[in-house]
Design an enzyme around this catalytic site. Structure first.
Site, PDB file in Angstrom:
ATOM      1  N   TRP A   1       0.800  -1.180  -0.105  1.00 48.34           N
ATOM      2  CA  TRP A   1       0.032   0.007   0.052  1.00 48.34           C
ATOM      3  C   TRP A   1       1.101   1.253   0.049  1.00 48.34           C
ATOM      4  CZ3 TRP A   1      -4.277  -0.645  -2.270  1.00 48.34           C
ATOM      5  CH2 TRP A   1      -4.925  -1.791  -2.041  1.00 48.34           C
TER       6      TRP A   1
ATOM      7  N   LYS B   1     -12.489  -1.566   5.725  1.00 44.30           N
ATOM      8  CA  LYS B   1     -12.015  -2.502   6.431  1.00 44.30           C
ATOM      9  C   LYS B   1     -12.477  -2.836   7.832  1.00 44.30           C
ATOM     10  CE  LYS B   1      -9.246  -2.796   2.670  1.00 44.30           C
ATOM     11  NZ  LYS B   1      -8.298  -1.824   2.388  1.00 44.30           N
TER      12      LYS B   1
ATOM     13  N   ASP C   1      -2.078   6.612   6.000  1.00 45.68           N
ATOM     14  CA  ASP C   1      -3.029   5.871   5.574  1.00 45.68           C
ATOM     15  C   ASP C   1      -3.509   4.745   6.652  1.00 45.68           C
ATOM     16  OD1 ASP C   1      -4.664   4.003   4.303  1.00 45.68           O
ATOM     17  OD2 ASP C   1      -3.217   3.499   2.614  1.00 45.68           O
TER      18      ASP C   1
HETATM   19  C1  LIG Z   1      -7.539  -1.420   1.266  1.00 46.85           C
HETATM   20  C2  LIG Z   1      -6.538  -0.469   1.463  1.00 46.85           C
HETATM   21  C3  LIG Z   1      -6.234   0.702   0.384  1.00 46.85           C
HETATM   22  C4  LIG Z   1      -7.152   0.718  -0.735  1.00 46.85           C
HETATM   23  O1  LIG Z   1      -8.249   1.234  -0.601  1.00 46.85           O
HETATM   24  P1  LIG Z   1      -9.493   1.426  -1.644  1.00 46.85           P
HETATM   25  O2  LIG Z   1     -10.724   1.943  -0.760  1.00 46.85           O
HETATM   26  O3  LIG Z   1      -9.610   0.594  -2.541  1.00 46.85           O
HETATM   27  O4  LIG Z   1      -9.032   2.769  -2.331  1.00 46.85           O
HETATM   28  C5  LIG Z   1      -5.368   1.151   0.741  1.00 46.85           C
HETATM   29  N1  LIG Z   1      -4.449   1.456   1.658  1.00 46.85           N
HETATM   30  C6  LIG Z   1      -4.685   0.469   2.650  1.00 46.85           C
HETATM   31  C7  LIG Z   1      -3.634   0.436   3.805  1.00 46.85           C
HETATM   32  C8  LIG Z   1      -5.478  -0.401   2.432  1.00 46.85           C
HETATM   33  O5  LIG Z   1      -5.877  -1.665   3.542  1.00 46.85           O
END
Ligand SMILES: *Cc1c(COP(=O)(O)O)cnc(C)c1O
Length: 360
Positions: free
Chosen positions: A102, A196, A172
């Site tokens: 990521w 998530k 993030d």
């Molecule tokens: C799932 C995830 C993403 C991607 O998220 P989207 O909603 O598909 O844009 C980015 N960073 C992390 C840490 C993730 O777990």
């Protein structure tokens, strides 16, 4: 069909009481005679739902008064572009810490907008660690420092909040927001998709410090301009109303369970069940360094990968699904977010022992 234990990394399992309440309220929300899905986002019913969700999130995370909570869309992948658009503020580059899939995606996207200084990378460890803060080579002129607080695919998580001085720290937090308390004041901005650990896909949560608003590049789309969204209470465009409503129910569920301190305790207990077992057997292994192991996403491997399919089939037969690891790392991955009950992890560990006894 009874409900399964769903170990998906995302979209992921949600608390059963939340789903039941959403079902009860599906056709008639609180005597309105309609579903939340059918409401005007500017009507007083939805405005109330929106305001309550914001207030609950602020309280749960103890978000300081000088931070704005934005409910946006586009997910973390869109934020990978939206962050540099808004936060470069005339600077030419930003620092990124490379800890896995990521953060690599964040770096790739940022490269369209600015110079990227990869101030530290866990590449040499095969992305099984978080680089120690004293190894980072930060640029004093960086517009911000970007980290991924929990690598959902690799299963590494920061066990510390890095001190980056006066440069804003951006994280993030897609896969560990609300899994434990966060010291929001240590960050300039936090962002994450809801699907998530929080609610349905479609909602992106952004928590941003006031002084970082207002410097967006002129080409920034209005819907992705933090200041414009803040001034319009996240309603510059139609927000993802149903996802906000369900997230609000999750916030209430978290509050009733004792908030984030209680959730952390619960999550640590669940993760310990799994990691403690992995550390006692040679039949399975955890690739991640002990002090960097994620509480939310637990990758593990079978010593004999020829047994992977049989393992997954047996798990499915026992009501445990989505244990297959990400295609980039292989093996297995158990995502054990807030809504995964401890019974789910107990059932998984019991099955792992049984499978080992039969095949070891
Ligand atoms: C799932 C995830 C993403 C991607 O998220 P989207 O909603 O598909 O844009 C980015 N960073 C992390 C840490 C993730 O777990």
């Amino acid at each position: 069909m009874p409900r399964v234990f769903n170990f998906s990394a995302g979209p992921a399992t949600l608390p059963e009481p939340v789903l039941r309440q959403a079902a009860d309220e599906m056709l008639d929300w609180h005597g309105s005679g309609m579903s939340v899905m059918e409401m005007s986002h500017r009507g007083k019913e939805f405005m109330g739902i929106h305001a309550e969700a914001q207030a609950l999130l602020r309280k749960l995370l103890a978000v300081p008064a000088n931070y704005r909570i934005l409910f946006m869309q586009g997910g973390a992948i869109a934020e990978n572009a939206i962050v540099p658009m808004n936060l470069l503020r005339g600077k030419s580059g930003a620092d990124y810490i490379d800890t896995g899939e990521w953060s690599k995606k964040s770096i790739q996207e940022a490269l369209r907008y600015c110079k990227v200084n990869v101030a530290a990378s866990a590449k040499d460890s095969g992305y099984t660690t978080i680089p120690r803060r004293d190894t980072w080579t930060l640029d004093a002129n960086a517009a911000y420092v970007h980290i991924c607080s929990n690598e959902t695919i690799g299963g590494v998580e920061y066990g510390f909040t890095p001190d980056v001085g006066s440069v804003p720290l951006v994280a993030d937090v897609s896969s560990n927001l609300l899994s434990r308390p966060f010291d929001v004041a240590r960050y300039g901005l936090l962002y994450g998709g809801a699907q998530k650990n929080i609610g349905p896909a479609g909602l992106t949560i952004v928590i941003v410090r006031d002084d970082l608003l207002g410097g967006a590049a002129s080409f920034t789309p209005s819907a992705f301009n933090y200041k414009e969204q803040a001034e319009n209470d996240s309603m510059l465009n139609t927000p993802p109303t149903y996802a906000i409503y369900v997230a609000g129910l999750v916030f209430r569920w978290l509050e009733a369970r004792g908030g984030l301190v209680a959730m952390e305790k619960h999550n640590r207990a669940k993760a310990a069940l799994l990691y403690d077992y992995l550390d006692t057997t040679a039949f399975y292994s955890s690739p991640v360094a002990k002090d960097c192991r994620s509480l939310m996403n637990v990758p593990f491997r079978l010593r004999d990968t020829a047994l992977d399919d049989a393992f997954l089939k047996g798990a499915q037969a026992r009501g445990m699904v989505q244990l297959k690891g990400h295609r980039s790392v292989g093996g297995m991955r158990a995502s054990i977010y807030n809504a995964m009950p401890i019974e789910g992890v107990q059932t998984l560990v019991a099955y792992m022992k049984e499978f080992e006894a039969k095949n070891g």
